[in-house]
Write a protein that holds these residues in place. Structure first.
Motif, mmCIF file in Angstrom:
data_model
loop_
_atom_site.group_PDB
_atom_site.id
_atom_site.type_symbol
_atom_site.label_atom_id
_atom_site.label_comp_id
_atom_site.label_asym_id
_atom_site.label_seq_id
_atom_site.Cartn_x
_atom_site.Cartn_y
_atom_site.Cartn_z
ATOM 1 N N GLY A 16 0.812 -1.205 0.000
ATOM 2 C CA GLY A 16 0.000 0.000 0.000
ATOM 3 C C GLY A 16 0.847 1.257 0.000
ATOM 4 O O GLY A 16 0.584 2.195 -0.763
ATOM 5 N N ASP A 32 -6.928 1.019 -3.655
ATOM 6 C CA ASP A 32 -6.636 -0.093 -2.748
ATOM 7 C C ASP A 32 -7.813 -1.052 -2.872
ATOM 8 O O ASP A 32 -8.883 -0.824 -2.304
ATOM 9 C CB ASP A 32 -6.499 0.445 -1.324
ATOM 10 C CG ASP A 32 -6.508 -0.659 -0.267
ATOM 11 O OD1 ASP A 32 -6.348 -1.840 -0.646
ATOM 12 O OD2 ASP A 32 -6.695 -0.337 0.915
ATOM 13 N N SER A 35 -9.854 -2.242 0.045
ATOM 14 C CA SER A 35 -10.871 -1.388 0.665
ATOM 15 C C SER A 35 -12.273 -1.786 0.211
ATOM 16 O O SER A 35 -13.248 -1.583 0.945
ATOM 17 C CB SER A 35 -10.604 0.083 0.336
ATOM 18 O OG SER A 35 -10.768 0.335 -1.053
ATOM 19 N N ASP A 116 -3.670 -2.044 -5.974
ATOM 20 C CA ASP A 116 -3.006 -3.058 -5.162
ATOM 21 C C ASP A 116 -4.028 -3.982 -4.528
ATOM 22 O O ASP A 116 -5.175 -3.598 -4.307
ATOM 23 C CB ASP A 116 -2.069 -2.431 -4.118
ATOM 24 C CG ASP A 116 -2.782 -1.824 -2.917
ATOM 25 O OD1 ASP A 116 -3.637 -2.489 -2.329
ATOM 26 O OD2 ASP A 116 -2.465 -0.685 -2.551
#
Length: 214
Positions: A16, A32, A35, A116
């Motif tokens: 991250g 991300d 999330s 990611d």
């Protein structure tokens, strides 16, 4: 030229931090992907629902973007449930188009995107220009997470953090759909003995060489 960077790896390996720095360095949008699963998990927690497939899929399909900015999305309980939710194939399918759409149409007119997660280079964006797999030893990652929790004022026991991390890794690598593994053409970076600056330089040198050849 659209620059898409896929970064995968286990929790607390540093992906991250690296992803955000690369996004800033190359003026790319950043997502991300974890999330999305955390947001799904948080929605379930707040609804008092079990992470059974029907409820989890409904939460993924109805995921509200503003939930991704909620501080509670980073809580340990949310992270643990997110790992369980992410093992449900139908949930992954529900969030797949969301991720691909972000990469194909980066917000704010960016020239590309950095994503990611754990299956970005293998499933979500198998044709990404750059693929990186960021890893570290179990002990190094557990110590990073342990210190992170302590810095937040949370009570943490290193042995329990290490155990939880190994259980999550086992779920992520053993699941039948989109298991966590390096893409065949990914650069693998072990961050166990490197600081963030060293990892960033190694990744950036690799990306710059790919850009030059393209």
């Amino acid at each position: 030229m659209t620059l898409t960077i896929a970064i995968d790896g286990p929790a607390a390996a540093g992906k991250g931090t690296l992803a955000r720095r690369l996004a800033a360095a190359y003026n790319l949008a950043y997502l991300d992907s974890g999330s999305l699963y955390r947001g799904t998990a948080l929605s379930l927690l707040r609804s008092g629902l079990e992470p059974a497939e029907p409820a989890a899929v409904a939460a993924a399909r109805g995921l509200k973007p503003e939930l991704l900015a909620d501080p509670e999305i980073r809580a340990e309980a949310t992270g643990k449930l997110a790992s369980q939710v992410a093992a449900i194939p139908a949930v992954r399918a529900a969030l797949l188009d969301w991720q691909r759409g972000f990469a194909q149409h980066p917000p704010e007119g960016k020239r590309g995107a950095v994503l990611d997660g754990r299956d970005i280079g293998t499933v979500v964006l198998p044709d990404a220009m750059v693929k990186l797999f960021i890893t570290a030893s179990d002990e190094a990652r557990a110590m990073r997470r342990f210190k992170e929790l302590q810095a937040k004022g949370e009570t943490a026991i290193y042995a329990r953090v290490l155990e939880d991390m190994r259980e999550r890794d086992a779920r992520d690598t053993a699941r039948s759909t989109a298991p966590m593994r390096p893409a065949e053409d990914a650069l693998i970076i072990d961050t166990s003995a490197f600081d963030a600056d060293q990892v960033f330089r190694q990744a950036k040198d690799h990306i710059d060489q790919i850009i030059i050849r393209t």
